[in-house]
Design a protein around this motif. Structure first.
Motif, PDB file in Angstrom:
ATOM      1  N   LYS A 255      -4.513  11.606   0.471  1.00 50.97           N
ATOM      2  CA  LYS A 255      -5.625  11.179   1.396  1.00 50.97           C
ATOM      3  C   LYS A 255      -5.490  11.166   2.876  1.00 50.97           C
ATOM      4  O   LYS A 255      -6.325  11.800   3.419  1.00 50.97           O
ATOM      5  N   TYR A 256      -4.270  10.747   3.163  1.00 50.00           N
ATOM      6  CA  TYR A 256      -3.894  10.932   4.729  1.00 50.00           C
ATOM      7  C   TYR A 256      -2.991  11.951   5.046  1.00 50.00           C
ATOM      8  O   TYR A 256      -2.099  12.017   5.945  1.00 50.00           O
ATOM      9  N   ARG A 257      -3.152  13.058   4.312  1.00 49.66           N
ATOM     10  CA  ARG A 257      -2.163  14.136   4.277  1.00 49.66           C
ATOM     11  C   ARG A 257      -2.746  14.695   5.879  1.00 49.66           C
ATOM     12  O   ARG A 257      -3.895  14.822   6.042  1.00 49.66           O
ATOM     13  N   PRO A 258      -1.603  14.856   6.825  1.00 51.37           N
ATOM     14  CA  PRO A 258      -2.139  15.396   8.161  1.00 51.37           C
ATOM     15  C   PRO A 258      -3.057  16.864   8.123  1.00 51.37           C
ATOM     16  O   PRO A 258      -2.549  17.706   7.127  1.00 51.37           O
TER      17      PRO A 258
ATOM     18  N   ALA B  76       6.956   5.954   2.054  1.00 48.15           N
ATOM     19  CA  ALA B  76       6.254   4.612   2.538  1.00 48.15           C
ATOM     20  C   ALA B  76       4.891   4.438   2.293  1.00 48.15           C
ATOM     21  O   ALA B  76       4.372   3.354   1.890  1.00 48.15           O
ATOM     22  N   LEU B  77       4.107   5.534   2.173  1.00 46.73           N
ATOM     23  CA  LEU B  77       2.926   5.491   1.673  1.00 46.73           C
ATOM     24  C   LEU B  77       2.638   5.164   0.247  1.00 46.73           C
ATOM     25  O   LEU B  77       1.482   4.598  -0.119  1.00 46.73           O
ATOM     26  N   SER B  78       3.690   5.491  -0.386  1.00 44.84           N
ATOM     27  CA  SER B  78       3.562   5.212  -2.138  1.00 44.84           C
ATOM     28  C   SER B  78       3.757   3.747  -1.946  1.00 44.84           C
ATOM     29  O   SER B  78       2.928   3.059  -2.925  1.00 44.84           O
ATOM     30  N   LEU B  79       4.656   3.094  -1.599  1.00 46.44           N
ATOM     31  CA  LEU B  79       4.963   1.971  -1.501  1.00 46.44           C
ATOM     32  C   LEU B  79       3.494   0.795  -1.056  1.00 46.44           C
ATOM     33  O   LEU B  79       3.162  -0.081  -1.598  1.00 46.44           O
ATOM     34  N   LEU B  80       3.185   1.347   0.103  1.00 42.15           N
ATOM     35  CA  LEU B  80       1.914   0.830   0.607  1.00 42.15           C
ATOM     36  C   LEU B  80       0.675   0.864  -0.225  1.00 42.15           C
ATOM     37  O   LEU B  80      -0.127  -0.078  -0.646  1.00 42.15           O
ATOM     38  N   ASP B  81       0.539   2.122  -1.244  1.00 41.64           N
ATOM     39  CA  ASP B  81      -0.414   2.121  -2.081  1.00 41.64           C
ATOM     40  C   ASP B  81      -0.216   1.213  -3.271  1.00 41.64           C
ATOM     41  O   ASP B  81      -1.370   0.519  -3.664  1.00 41.64           O
TER      42      ASP B  81
END
Length: 547
Positions: free
Chosen positions: A8-11, A216-221
């Motif tokens: 979703k937040y891929r640059p 990091a994004l996977s952990l936040l997810d």
């Protein structure tokens, strides 16, 4: 359908990429100046933006309205790319398409121009997985690519790329993203997702993502799926299985306090959370690394330790630097051994308890040394030692006088006999000296070599096999080597070899014989024959032919 955060937040532009400015600025400049290469190699650890930059680059080179090297993401070409509706940007996973036939198919298709875009771009991920034949097929395309073709090769193991391939690419190396940069990006995403958060929770995720934004994004997810509105530090520890940093500080405090019970109890709390043992050891090792940085760099360490620097600095004062280094050595050994054991917990417990025991033993030894130093420096102690030494010297002197008197009586009684024996010994020495000749040494030569071998001087004996007995006079034995045996001469003249030979000669002839070694161009033929006879026996003289 729910979309993962890292997707979703891929640059979508170079400016949104985190932590890789050295790469994005270069690529933007190339695109702006239209100085685009036909092949690029992106290498670096996982989750650092290789594929994201490859996608942005593919859009930017085909963008109709690009600005300063960035794609506009709104023109027709950008939309085709973003919506994956174009056949001119091809993504391929080399892990599952690594055969020579897969690359041959690419080679057959690249000759055709793009259908809708300006460039046909191939993005090959994990390119190091290609077979040798596939690399050879790819090399042919890279050598003479069409003008409309661009290759972007991405890999986590650049060392496995053949030099013939990498040399035809522009190479870009991706850095691990710093925890602080990851923290800022996570905070932005939380705000966009309307989640409140404790900064300490995001710090914990940043530290455990190993420099990879995707991790990091996977952990936040994962944390988002558990929490409803606020991300807390405790929930991050509980849900993600990450070690509570407070517990690591408690663990190290227990080592400092030499409190094995506290150490094991703290370790039990950590392991009960389901923490991976191998990762736990790495976390403890990283903790002591931070203490080492504080001990070595003092205030400058805050440039490396991004979170809780003051706490690390304070705890580092409890240990000497040599103790910290010793702990790191032991933990490194444990991290290697834990891969080969079925009792990982026992290994960790034993390792950490040993740190306490060794630290205590070292401390006790230092105390004993300090106590001894204080005694030695004490004037009263030194005076007492001096008195004892004087008394001891008097006793030794009395004993020496008694012994001297007894020995003098014995010496007087045996003086006449000793003089007779001395005269006999002198006569024998004179006789022996006149009896030793060069012929004697030549005839005893094989026995001498045998003695050297018995003395475990086998190399010395081997070197002497090529020597010729050149002369013997005035107790000086001259050995000669042919010009081609210069190495043997140098080797035999070493202190070890010369001393060994002297010892063997003295043992054989009961006298000191000096050694001299020379090089001669032509060794006397008679000397050579004598040496051969010494080796093969004089009975075989008739069988020796001179050529």
């Amino acid at each position: 359908m729910y979309q993962a955060l890292y997707r979703k937040y891929r640059p979508k532009s170079f400016d949104e990429i985190v932590g890789q400015n050295h790469i994005t600025e270069t690529l933007k400049a190339q695109i702006a100046k239209n100085e685009i290469s036909h092949a690029y190699l992106f290498s670096g650890t996982r989750g650092t933006g290789k594929t994201s930059i490859a996608k942005i680059f593919a859009r930017a080179v085909n963008c109709l309205n690009q600005t300063d090297g960035n794609p506009c993401n709104s023109c027709e070409n950008c939309k085709l790319s973003l919506e994956e509706r174009t056949m001119d940007i091809i993504e391929m996973d080399a892990a599952s398409n690594n055969s020579v036939d897969d690359i041959r198919e690419i080679r057959d298709n690249v000759i055709y121009p793009p259908t809708t875009l300006k460039y046909k771009v191939y993005i090959i991920d994990e390119v190091h997985m290609l077979s040798k034949g596939a690399f050879n097929a790819l090399l042919k395309v890279l050598e003479e690519p069409p003008q409309h073709l661009i290759f972007i090769l991405a890999t986590t193991e650049a060392e496995r790329i053949p030099a013939t391939v990498s040399s035809r690419c522009q190479k870009f190396f991706f850095n691990r993203i710093s925890p602080n940069e990851i923290l800022k990006q996570l905070a932005k995403i939380c705000e966009k997702e309307n989640y409140k958060f404790e900064e300490k929770a995001l710090e914990l995720i940043s530290l455990n993502s190993d420099g990879a934004m995707r991790d990091a994004l996977s952990l936040l997810d994962q944390l988002f799926s558990f929490e409803t509105d606020t991300l807390t530090y405790e929930s991050a520890v509980q849900i993600l299985g990450i070690v509570n940093n407070d517990l690591l500080f408690d663990l190290v405090d227990a080592i400092h306090q030499k409190d094995a019970a506290k150490l094991l109890n703290t370790l039990d709390i950590i392991t009960s959370k389901g923490k991976d043992f191998e990762q736990l050891l790495k976390d403890i090792l990283e903790h002591f690394r931070n203490l080492m940085l504080c001990a070595c760099l003092d205030r400058d360490a805050n440039q490396i330790i991004e979170f809780e620097y003051e706490r690390y600095l304070e705890q580092s004062k409890n240990f000497k630097l040599e103790d910290i280094l010793n702990f790191i050595d032991k933990l490194e050994i444990a991290t290697q051994n834990i891969k080969y054991t079925n009792q990982a917990r026992v290994l960790i417990e034993k390792t950490l308890v040993n740190l306490i025991i060794e630290s205590q033993e070292r401390e006790n030894l230092i105390k004993r040394i300090e106590k001894l130093e204080s005694l030695i420096l004490n004037p009263n102690f030194r005076k007492e030692i001096s008195i004892k030494e004087e008394k001891k010297s008097d006793l030794i002197a009395q004993e020496d006088n008694r012994f001297i008197k007894e020995e003098t009586i014995k010496e007087n009684k045996n003086n006449e006999a000793a003089e007779q024996f001395n005269n006999v010994d002198k006569k024998l020495t004179i006789d022996n000296k006149t009896q030793i000749t060069i012929e004697d040494i030549k005839s005893d030569w094989m026995e001498l070599l045998s003695r050297l071998r018995d003395m475990r001087l086998i190399p010395t004996a081997a070197l002497l096999k090529d020597a010729v007995i050149h002369n013997f006079s005035d107790d000086i034995l001259t050995l000669a080597y042919n010009e081609k045996y210069k190495f043997h001469k140098t080797a035999i003249e070493s202190a070890n070899n010369i001393n060994g030979l002297k010892t063997a000669l003295k043992d054989m002839y009961k006298r000191d014989i000096d050694i001299r070694v020379i090089i001669i161009d032509e060794i006397n033929i008679d000397d050579a024959i004598d040496n051969v006879l010494n080796v093969f026996g004089k009975d075989n003289a008739d069988n020796i032919e001179i050529i």
